[in-house]
Design a protein around this motif. Structure first.
Motif, PDB file in Angstrom:
ATOM      1  N   VAL A 142       0.865  -1.172   0.000  1.00  0.00           N
ATOM      2  CA  VAL A 142       0.000   0.000   0.000  1.00  0.00           C
ATOM      3  C   VAL A 142       0.905   1.227   0.000  1.00  0.00           C
ATOM      4  O   VAL A 142       1.800   1.338   0.835  1.00  0.00           O
ATOM      5  CB  VAL A 142      -0.918   0.013   1.245  1.00  0.00           C
ATOM      6  CG1 VAL A 142      -1.786   1.261   1.254  1.00  0.00           C
ATOM      7  CG2 VAL A 142      -1.777  -1.240   1.292  1.00  0.00           C
ATOM      8  N   ARG A 143       0.694   2.128  -0.927  1.00  0.00           N
ATOM      9  CA  ARG A 143       1.501   3.343  -1.033  1.00  0.00           C
ATOM     10  C   ARG A 143       0.605   4.535  -0.752  1.00  0.00           C
ATOM     11  O   ARG A 143      -0.502   4.627  -1.286  1.00  0.00           O
ATOM     12  CB  ARG A 143       2.093   3.442  -2.434  1.00  0.00           C
ATOM     13  CG  ARG A 143       2.774   4.734  -2.718  1.00  0.00           C
ATOM     14  CD  ARG A 143       4.280   4.570  -2.667  1.00  0.00           C
ATOM     15  NE  ARG A 143       4.890   5.760  -3.208  1.00  0.00           N
ATOM     16  CZ  ARG A 143       5.597   6.612  -2.481  1.00  0.00           C
ATOM     17  NH1 ARG A 143       5.812   6.384  -1.230  1.00  0.00           N
ATOM     18  NH2 ARG A 143       6.101   7.686  -3.035  1.00  0.00           N
ATOM     19  N   VAL A 144       1.073   5.446   0.087  1.00  0.00           N
ATOM     20  CA  VAL A 144       0.317   6.640   0.450  1.00  0.00           C
ATOM     21  C   VAL A 144       1.116   7.858   0.016  1.00  0.00           C
ATOM     22  O   VAL A 144       2.292   7.979   0.351  1.00  0.00           O
ATOM     23  CB  VAL A 144       0.052   6.691   1.973  1.00  0.00           C
ATOM     24  CG1 VAL A 144      -0.770   7.922   2.325  1.00  0.00           C
ATOM     25  CG2 VAL A 144      -0.651   5.428   2.440  1.00  0.00           C
ATOM     26  N   ASP A 145       0.475   8.758  -0.712  1.00  0.00           N
ATOM     27  CA  ASP A 145       1.117   9.990  -1.141  1.00  0.00           C
ATOM     28  C   ASP A 145       0.351  11.156  -0.522  1.00  0.00           C
ATOM     29  O   ASP A 145      -0.860  11.260  -0.694  1.00  0.00           O
ATOM     30  CB  ASP A 145       1.091  10.095  -2.663  1.00  0.00           C
ATOM     31  CG  ASP A 145       1.857  11.294  -3.167  1.00  0.00           C
ATOM     32  OD1 ASP A 145       2.944  11.579  -2.617  1.00  0.00           O
ATOM     33  OD2 ASP A 145       1.371  11.948  -4.105  1.00  0.00           O
ATOM     34  N   GLY A 146       1.084  12.005   0.213  1.00  0.00           N
ATOM     35  CA  GLY A 146       0.456  13.170   0.830  1.00  0.00           C
ATOM     36  C   GLY A 146       0.019  12.945   2.261  1.00  0.00           C
ATOM     37  O   GLY A 146      -0.492  13.842   2.902  1.00  0.00           O
ATOM     38  N   GLY A 147       0.216  11.768   2.781  1.00  0.00           N
ATOM     39  CA  GLY A 147      -0.159  11.486   4.158  1.00  0.00           C
ATOM     40  C   GLY A 147       1.058  11.244   5.016  1.00  0.00           C
ATOM     41  O   GLY A 147       2.193  11.512   4.623  1.00  0.00           O
ATOM     42  N   GLU A 148       0.831  10.738   6.197  1.00  0.00           N
ATOM     43  CA  GLU A 148       1.922  10.485   7.133  1.00  0.00           C
ATOM     44  C   GLU A 148       2.749   9.264   6.733  1.00  0.00           C
ATOM     45  O   GLU A 148       3.945   9.232   6.945  1.00  0.00           O
ATOM     46  CB  GLU A 148       1.360  10.280   8.538  1.00  0.00           C
ATOM     47  CG  GLU A 148       0.633  11.506   9.061  1.00  0.00           C
ATOM     48  CD  GLU A 148      -0.145  11.215  10.328  1.00  0.00           C
ATOM     49  OE1 GLU A 148      -0.021  10.105  10.886  1.00  0.00           O
ATOM     50  OE2 GLU A 148      -0.883  12.104  10.754  1.00  0.00           O
TER      51      GLU A 148
END
Length: 130
Positions: free
Chosen positions: A33-39
């Protein structure tokens, strides 16, 4: 996020007034899972991790602006061609033990899959011939 999305299975875009947008990607391996713009940046855990992240961000005031499949695998719950009403000619009872039989349009074993009548007692099966 990158312009090449062959590794992405599903994407969620979240937004909140006065905050940076967040994009969550579930990769095609089903775990990353990749998160962009979060912690977070990247994590393991698949869809359950995505659900936790979505709950976390919606609790923080974000809303899902867009949610779309990118390279989702084909769903397996689509109707099968032979997924129709029980055809005529089925046995009234099991020839092995005499128990009632039931029709299963998606029965499968090690060798094939399709419609079959199955005993509710001994699990004798008779394939439906087309």
């Amino acid at each position: 996020m990158s312009d090449n999305d062959q590794h992405v299975q599903h994407t969620w875009q979240l937004t909140r007034d006065g905050a940076e947008d967040v994009t969550i990607e579930l990769w095609a391996d089903g775990e990353t899972v990749r998160v962009d713009g979060g912690e977070e940046e990247a994590t393991e855990g698949g869809r359950s991790m995505v659900e936790r992240l979505l709950a976390k961000y919606t609790a923080a005031g974000y809303r899902i602006e867009r949610d779309y499949p990118v390279n989702d695998p084909a769903p397996h719950d689509e109707p099968v061609e032979d997924d129709e009403a029980e055809p005529d000619g089925g046995p009234d009872k099991c020839p092995e033990c005499g128990s009632p039989v039931e029709y299963d349009p998606r029965f499968g074993d090690d060798y094939r899959e399709g419609a079959a009548w199955l005993c509710t007692g001994c699990k004798w099966g008779q394939w439906v011939t087309v």
